[in-house]
Design a protein around this motif. Structure first.
Motif, PDB file in Angstrom:
ATOM      1  N   ARG A  74      29.182  -7.844  10.657  1.00  0.00           N
ATOM      2  CA  ARG A  74      28.090  -7.130  11.321  1.00  0.00           C
ATOM      3  C   ARG A  74      28.416  -5.639  11.437  1.00  0.00           C
ATOM      4  NH1 ARG A  74      25.974  -5.600  17.123  1.00  0.00           N
ATOM      5  NH2 ARG A  74      23.748  -5.647  16.727  1.00  0.00           N
ATOM      6  N   MET A  75      29.664  -5.324  11.784  1.00  0.00           N
ATOM      7  CA  MET A  75      30.049  -3.921  11.917  1.00  0.00           C
ATOM      8  C   MET A  75      29.978  -3.192  10.580  1.00  0.00           C
ATOM      9  SD  MET A  75      30.387  -3.720  15.091  1.00  0.00           S
ATOM     10  CE  MET A  75      30.959  -2.022  15.172  1.00  0.00           C
ATOM     11  N   ARG A  76      30.365  -3.862   9.479  1.00  0.00           N
ATOM     12  CA  ARG A  76      30.262  -3.249   8.158  1.00  0.00           C
ATOM     13  C   ARG A  76      28.805  -2.972   7.803  1.00  0.00           C
ATOM     14  NH1 ARG A  76      34.370  -6.958   6.845  1.00  0.00           N
ATOM     15  NH2 ARG A  76      32.815  -8.415   6.018  1.00  0.00           N
ATOM     16  N   ASN A  77      27.947  -3.941   8.145  1.00  0.00           N
ATOM     17  CA  ASN A  77      26.527  -3.774   7.869  1.00  0.00           C
ATOM     18  C   ASN A  77      25.952  -2.602   8.648  1.00  0.00           C
ATOM     19  OD1 ASN A  77      23.688  -4.269   7.450  1.00  0.00           O
ATOM     20  ND2 ASN A  77      24.199  -6.388   6.967  1.00  0.00           N
ATOM     21  N   LEU A  78      26.365  -2.482   9.909  1.00  0.00           N
ATOM     22  CA  LEU A  78      25.910  -1.355  10.727  1.00  0.00           C
ATOM     23  C   LEU A  78      26.392  -0.024  10.150  1.00  0.00           C
ATOM     24  CD1 LEU A  78      26.454  -2.741  14.354  1.00  0.00           C
ATOM     25  CD2 LEU A  78      24.259  -2.062  13.344  1.00  0.00           C
ATOM     26  N   THR A  79      27.666   0.022   9.778  1.00  0.00           N
ATOM     27  CA  THR A  79      28.243   1.254   9.233  1.00  0.00           C
ATOM     28  C   THR A  79      27.515   1.687   7.961  1.00  0.00           C
ATOM     29  OG1 THR A  79      30.413   0.695  10.141  1.00  0.00           O
ATOM     30  CG2 THR A  79      30.357   2.321   8.369  1.00  0.00           C
ATOM     31  N   ASP A  80      27.260   0.733   7.077  1.00  0.00           N
ATOM     32  CA  ASP A  80      26.549   1.062   5.836  1.00  0.00           C
ATOM     33  C   ASP A  80      25.134   1.534   6.126  1.00  0.00           C
ATOM     34  OD1 ASP A  80      28.781   0.306   4.438  1.00  0.00           O
ATOM     35  OD2 ASP A  80      28.032  -1.689   3.907  1.00  0.00           O
ATOM     36  N   ALA A  86      22.374   1.120   3.098  1.00  0.00           N
ATOM     37  CA  ALA A  86      21.860  -0.253   3.035  1.00  0.00           C
ATOM     38  C   ALA A  86      20.909  -0.491   4.198  1.00  0.00           C
ATOM     39  CB  ALA A  86      23.016  -1.256   3.085  1.00  0.00           C
ATOM     40  N   TYR A  87      20.058  -1.519   4.048  1.00  0.00           N
ATOM     41  CA  TYR A  87      19.236  -1.978   5.155  1.00  0.00           C
ATOM     42  C   TYR A  87      20.135  -2.697   6.155  1.00  0.00           C
ATOM     43  CZ  TYR A  87      15.160  -1.077   2.221  1.00  0.00           C
ATOM     44  OH  TYR A  87      14.209  -0.471   1.444  1.00  0.00           O
ATOM     45  N   TYR A  88      19.708  -2.701   7.410  1.00  0.00           N
ATOM     46  CA  TYR A  88      20.454  -3.490   8.398  1.00  0.00           C
ATOM     47  C   TYR A  88      19.813  -4.869   8.474  1.00  0.00           C
ATOM     48  CZ  TYR A  88      22.435  -5.319  12.647  1.00  0.00           C
ATOM     49  OH  TYR A  88      23.075  -6.136  13.544  1.00  0.00           O
ATOM     50  N   ASP A  89      20.491  -5.856   7.955  1.00  0.00           N
ATOM     51  CA  ASP A  89      19.963  -7.216   7.876  1.00  0.00           C
ATOM     52  C   ASP A  89      21.146  -8.167   7.743  1.00  0.00           C
ATOM     53  OD1 ASP A  89      18.789  -9.664   7.130  1.00  0.00           O
ATOM     54  OD2 ASP A  89      17.085  -8.638   6.207  1.00  0.00           O
ATOM     55  N   CYS A  90      21.409  -8.949   8.769  1.00  0.00           N
ATOM     56  CA  CYS A  90      22.567  -9.852   8.704  1.00  0.00           C
ATOM     57  C   CYS A  90      22.358 -11.058   9.618  1.00  0.00           C
ATOM     58  CB  CYS A  90      23.859  -9.109   9.097  1.00  0.00           C
ATOM     59  SG  CYS A  90      23.824  -8.396  10.746  1.00  0.00           S
ATOM     60  N   GLU A  91      23.206 -12.062   9.422  1.00  0.00           N
ATOM     61  CA  GLU A  91      23.190 -13.263  10.252  1.00  0.00           C
ATOM     62  C   GLU A  91      24.577 -13.477  10.823  1.00  0.00           C
ATOM     63  OE1 GLU A  91      21.717 -16.410   7.789  1.00  0.00           O
ATOM     64  OE2 GLU A  91      19.608 -15.787   8.002  1.00  0.00           O
TER      65      GLU A  91
END
Length: 582
Positions: A74-80, A86-91
């Motif tokens: 989740r933190m990597r997704n936020l950072t990107d 990137a879009y913020y989209d994760c589970e």
């Protein structure tokens, strides 16, 4: 933006938004990155089963509730996302009030300041625990037997294929054991199927205790289990089999408050000495298992080759080496046989049949080497070469539609399917002229796997045919599941059909079944004008056989059709054709 939404929307609009969120089960949030404060809209307490005061109000407290395994992603997704990459989209999983983890789908968008710094993240959480549980269940069933929890037959076969490859590569020897519960049918009859299932589960657990740590147990189906001993001598395989017998035999099973004694029988085959494919290993181990059951049960029987089988095996090894050399020296070729319209005798498509040139340049029919190739586990390599040759000729002869045969093993070979995809995905003109044939018996061997293969091939734009239709036990349900395009009626029902009334009745029934699902039909082995006329009158769409042409490598009729734009017709009195009413 929750703050701005609350400021800009009147109470009725805010109530409507809240009602919509509550109805969907979603929760909206706004995370102020400067103050680390969180605001929620929707039933956050219901989503996580939390009291109001325990609902996270900061990003830090919310992160403390995320599963530690999921937080880094989740933190990597936020950072990107903050970096605009990137879009913020994760589970990920979040701990609820009862201490259990619930899955959520989290997606949102960041608001940045005039200087480009992220200031606020607004997003929506959607509960997806039920979906994730269903996905996990499907993933589990794809590999494991639902009753015993061991590998299922497909996963066991894949593991055995890998063990065989390793044994051949590193010159090791191993063994495959087939373990069958004795008299399971009697237990089912006397105590009920639930009791029989309980026995199977307990036998599986005792198998786990009997084998070595590196050995693999799977369920073959019915009353049978399989054991892969990746590295084992015949003495070690025999010792493990004896241990299995003793472990099952020595302690009675508790069934409905009764104690009964259960035994098992074991058959095993050595690899790669006696077998080189998982299909062959399954068959030979189960053959040895039948010998054990015939010998009084509660015993072990190794698979043994007779003197004649040993001689045949040596011959097979010689043929196998010749095939390998032919592949290396490009001596594999395709012969083509015409398939014609039953009413006009005009060419509709061709079937590509495998041939090999020997070292003297003579043509060797497939029947002389394909059975050996399948036995030695080389059929995937051959089928890959056939695909390459077929596609080359589809490019060379743009007027023809071609059918190619593949083995049952290749129908479950994802690498072959990937090769097909890479070749035709950008060439729909080739895909629409390619027909992939699988035999009926191979298709029914693993119906679900075959259905997936058929679907994947058809999605590429190719057609799929069932070959040797009628040789197996295809039902209406099977045909609906497979969704093929073409049915080829097995030649054994066509040869001599004029004199054989039973075959006539059988063909009419098969034809009715195929036509009910709107499949194109082909009759093989047509050798006389009378047979062709009879089949045309019965409503067969296409005809194939020596009456119209034998298989030939680079036949003149293909070359001629390619050079001049005319219609190619094959033998068959026009008067006969004109009589046919489709």
């Amino acid at each position: 933006m929750l703050r701005s939404a609350r400021n800009n929307l009147d109470l009725s609009q805010l109530d409507q938004m809240t009602t919509a969120l509550e109805a969907s089960g979603d929760v909206m949030y706004e995370w102020d990155l400067a103050t680390d404060s969180l605001m929620w809209l929707g039933r956050i307490s219901t989503l996580f089963g939390l009291e109001g005061k325990l609902v996270p109000t900061t990003g830090e407290t919310y992160h403390n509730r995320i599963n530690p395994e999921d937080l880094p992603s989740r933190m990597r997704n936020l950072t990107d996302h903050f970096a605009g990459e990137a879009y913020y989209d994760c589970e990920y999983r979040v701990r609820d009030g009862a201490g259990n983890f619930q899955w959520v789908h989290d997606r949102g968008a960041v608001e940045v300041s005039t200087s480009g710094s992220p200031t606020r993240l607004t997003g929506v959480l959607r509960p997806v625990t039920i979906r994730k549980q269903a996905e996990a269940r499907l993933e589990y069933l794809a590999s494991y037997d639902e009753l015993s929890g061991h590998f299922n037959k497909l996963r066991l076969r894949e593991s055995l294929d890998f063990a065989l490859e390793q044994a051949i590569r590193y010159d090791n020897e191993g063994a495959f054991l087939a373990v069958g519960v004795d008299h399971l049918g009697m237990i089912n009859t006397a105590y009920g199927f639930e009791a029989g299932d309980a026995v199977l589960v307990e036998v599986g657990e005792r198998l786990d205790k009997s084998i070595r740590g590196a050995d693999i147990v799977g369920r073959l189906g019915g009353d049978r289990f399989g054991v892969i001993m990746s590295v084992a001598t015949v003495e070690e395989a025999d010792a493990i089999a004896d241990r299995v017998l003793q472990t099952v035999r020595e302690t009675p099973f508790e069934i409905n408050d009764e104690r009964i004694y259960v035994t098992v029988s074991v058959g095993f085959v050595l690899f790669p000495e006696q077998t080189k494919t998982s299909f062959d290993a399954f068959a030979k181990a189960e053959s040895a298992l039948l010998d054990a059951k015939s010998n009084g049960r509660d015993c072990v029987k190794p698979y043994k080759l007779t003197t004649e089988q040993c001689e045949n095996y040596r011959t097979s090894m010689v043929i196998g080496e010749e095939v390998k050399l032919a592949l290396k020296e490009d001596r594999i070729a395709l012969a083509y046989q015409p398939i014609v319209d039953s009413q006009t005798n005009e060419l509709v498509l061709v079937e590509a049949l495998l041939r090999m040139y020997d070292r003297d340049g003579n043509v060797v029919p497939a029947g002389k080497f394909i059975p050996v190739v399948e036995q030695l586990g080389m059929i995937r390599v051959i089928d890959r070469r056939v695909l390459e040759l077929a596609l080359e000729d589809l490019v060379r002869y743009p007027h023809i539609t071609m059918a190619v045969n593949i083995s049952g093993l290749t129908a479950s070979d994802r690498s072959w399917l990937r090769a097909l995809t890479s070749k035709v995905k950008s060439r729909p003109d080739l895909a629409e002229r390619l027909i992939v044939e699988i035999t009926e018996t191979a298709a029914l061997h693993d119906l679900e796997e075959s259905a997936r293969f058929v679907s994947a091939v058809r999605q590429l734009g190719c057609k799929v045919a069932i070959d040797d239709f009628g040789a197996g036990y295809t039902t209406f349900r099977h045909l609906k599941t497979l969704t093929v395009d073409i049915i080829k009626i097995d030649g054994s029902f066509i040869s001599g059909i004029i004199e054989n009334e039973e075959n006539q009745i059988f063909v009419r029934n098969l034809l009715g079944l195929a036509k009910a699902l709107n499949h194109t039909t082909i009759a093989e082995f047509v050798e006389t004008a009378e047979e062709a006329e009879f089949l045309a009158n019965e409503g067969i769409d296409l005809l194939q056989g020596f009456y119209f042409g034998k298989p030939e490598i680079d036949p003149d009729w293909i070359i001629e059709k390619n050079l001049v734009d005319n219609t190619v017709s094959f033998p068959g009195p026009k008067t006969m054709v004109n009589k046919c009413n489709k």
